[in-house]
Motif scaffolding. Structure first.
Motif, PDB file in Angstrom:
ATOM      1  N   ILE A  20       1.896   9.250 -12.509  1.00 50.47           N
ATOM      2  CA  ILE A  20       2.297   9.090 -11.100  1.00 50.47           C
ATOM      3  C   ILE A  20       1.761   7.768 -10.556  1.00 50.47           C
ATOM      4  CG2 ILE A  20       1.969   9.998  -8.768  1.00 50.47           C
ATOM      5  CD1 ILE A  20       2.066  12.837 -10.082  1.00 50.47           C
ATOM      6  N   SER A  21       0.515   7.456 -10.880  1.00 53.18           N
ATOM      7  CA  SER A  21      -0.087   6.207 -10.413  1.00 53.18           C
ATOM      8  C   SER A  21       0.669   4.996 -10.943  1.00 53.18           C
ATOM      9  CB  SER A  21      -1.550   6.157 -10.847  1.00 53.18           C
ATOM     10  OG  SER A  21      -2.142   4.947 -10.424  1.00 53.18           O
ATOM     11  N   ILE A  22       1.015   5.006 -12.210  1.00 58.12           N
ATOM     12  CA  ILE A  22       1.759   3.889 -12.801  1.00 58.12           C
ATOM     13  C   ILE A  22       3.156   3.803 -12.189  1.00 58.12           C
ATOM     14  CG2 ILE A  22       2.794   3.026 -14.947  1.00 58.12           C
ATOM     15  CD1 ILE A  22      -0.234   2.549 -14.711  1.00 58.12           C
ATOM     16  N   THR A  23       3.793   4.937 -11.974  1.00 62.82           N
ATOM     17  CA  THR A  23       5.118   4.946 -11.346  1.00 62.82           C
ATOM     18  C   THR A  23       5.049   4.354  -9.945  1.00 62.82           C
ATOM     19  OG1 THR A  23       5.778   6.879 -12.640  1.00 62.82           O
ATOM     20  CG2 THR A  23       7.048   6.430 -10.634  1.00 62.82           C
ATOM     21  N   MET A  24       4.031   4.741  -9.192  1.00 64.24           N
ATOM     22  CA  MET A  24       3.861   4.199  -7.838  1.00 64.24           C
ATOM     23  C   MET A  24       3.617   2.692  -7.898  1.00 64.24           C
ATOM     24  SD  MET A  24       3.175   7.033  -5.357  1.00 64.24           S
ATOM     25  CE  MET A  24       2.451   5.969  -4.242  1.00 64.24           C
ATOM     26  N   SER A  25       2.795   2.255  -8.840  1.00 58.84           N
ATOM     27  CA  SER A  25       2.537   0.813  -8.985  1.00 58.84           C
ATOM     28  C   SER A  25       3.810   0.066  -9.363  1.00 58.84           C
ATOM     29  CB  SER A  25       1.463   0.567 -10.045  1.00 58.84           C
ATOM     30  OG  SER A  25       0.226   1.062  -9.609  1.00 58.84           O
ATOM     31  N   GLY A  26       4.637   0.683 -10.190  1.00 62.16           N
ATOM     32  CA  GLY A  26       5.906   0.068 -10.571  1.00 62.16           C
ATOM     33  C   GLY A  26       6.824  -0.145  -9.385  1.00 62.16           C
ATOM     34  N   PHE A  27       6.637   0.649  -8.347  1.00 62.14           N
ATOM     35  CA  PHE A  27       7.403   0.447  -7.110  1.00 62.14           C
ATOM     36  C   PHE A  27       6.680  -0.509  -6.157  1.00 62.14           C
ATOM     37  CE2 PHE A  27       7.795   1.578  -2.625  1.00 62.14           C
ATOM     38  CZ  PHE A  27       9.095   1.156  -2.415  1.00 62.14           C
ATOM     39  N   THR A  28       5.392  -0.273  -5.926  1.00 65.15           N
ATOM     40  CA  THR A  28       4.694  -1.033  -4.884  1.00 65.15           C
ATOM     41  C   THR A  28       4.463  -2.495  -5.249  1.00 65.15           C
ATOM     42  OG1 THR A  28       2.650   0.014  -5.670  1.00 65.15           O
ATOM     43  CG2 THR A  28       3.508   0.765  -3.576  1.00 65.15           C
TER      44      THR A  28
END
Length: 158
Positions: A20-28
């Motif tokens: 989830i953290s990596i997915t969020m970073s991939g967006f932010t």
């Protein structure tokens, strides 16, 4: 930062928190890069603009049958949008008031914010067009990230 939201305490979230953290970073990260470029490297300028816009539009967005055309009519802004000032923006963001004041002046010069006769601040209706490139590139990315996170949070099938 202490988090007490039930979702983040769920077993699914805990099991997938790294993904989830990596997915969020991939967006932010692309979002922040786009904002950085769109605002000439001045992230605080974007934060001040965003805070003014969110403050202004909160009441309008809460209405079920709001008319988007009213946002184009500067004369109607005081009746449908909630005004703000540099002090309220400084308090909401934690950015020093003098810094907010300077950023507001820059936003006024750029035509993104205007000051009403009574001194209150409003976001200008042209902002969506001025930030269109970032919005158009990021909405699909946001939806994709949200879908990935939803999939990660689904309970494992037994």
């Amino acid at each position: 930062m202490q988090d007490s939201h039930p979702l983040t305490q769920s077993p699914q979230f805990q099991a997938q928190k790294h993904r989830i953290s990596i997915t969020m970073s991939g967006f932010t990260l692309p979002l922040l890069r786009g904002v950085y470029q769109a605002f000439g490297g001045d992230i605080l300028l974007c934060i001040v603009l965003g805070e003014i816009a969110v403050h202004n539009a909160g009441r309008w967005l809460a209405q079920e049958d709001n008319d988007p055309q009213v946002l184009e009519d500067l004369q109607r802004h005081p009746e449908v949008l909630r005004p703000c000032n540099a002090l309220s923006i400084a308090e909401a963001t934690g950015i020093p008031r003098e810094t907010v004041r300077r950023k507001v002046l820059t936003l006024i010069e750029r035509g993104m914010v205007y000051r009403a006769d009574n001194g209150q601040l409003f976001v200008h209706p042209s902002v969506p067009e001025q930030t269109e490139a970032v919005t158009h590139s990021m909405v699909p990315a946001l939806l994709e990230a949200a879908q990935r996170i939803q999939n990660l949070l689904k309970p494992a099938e037994t």
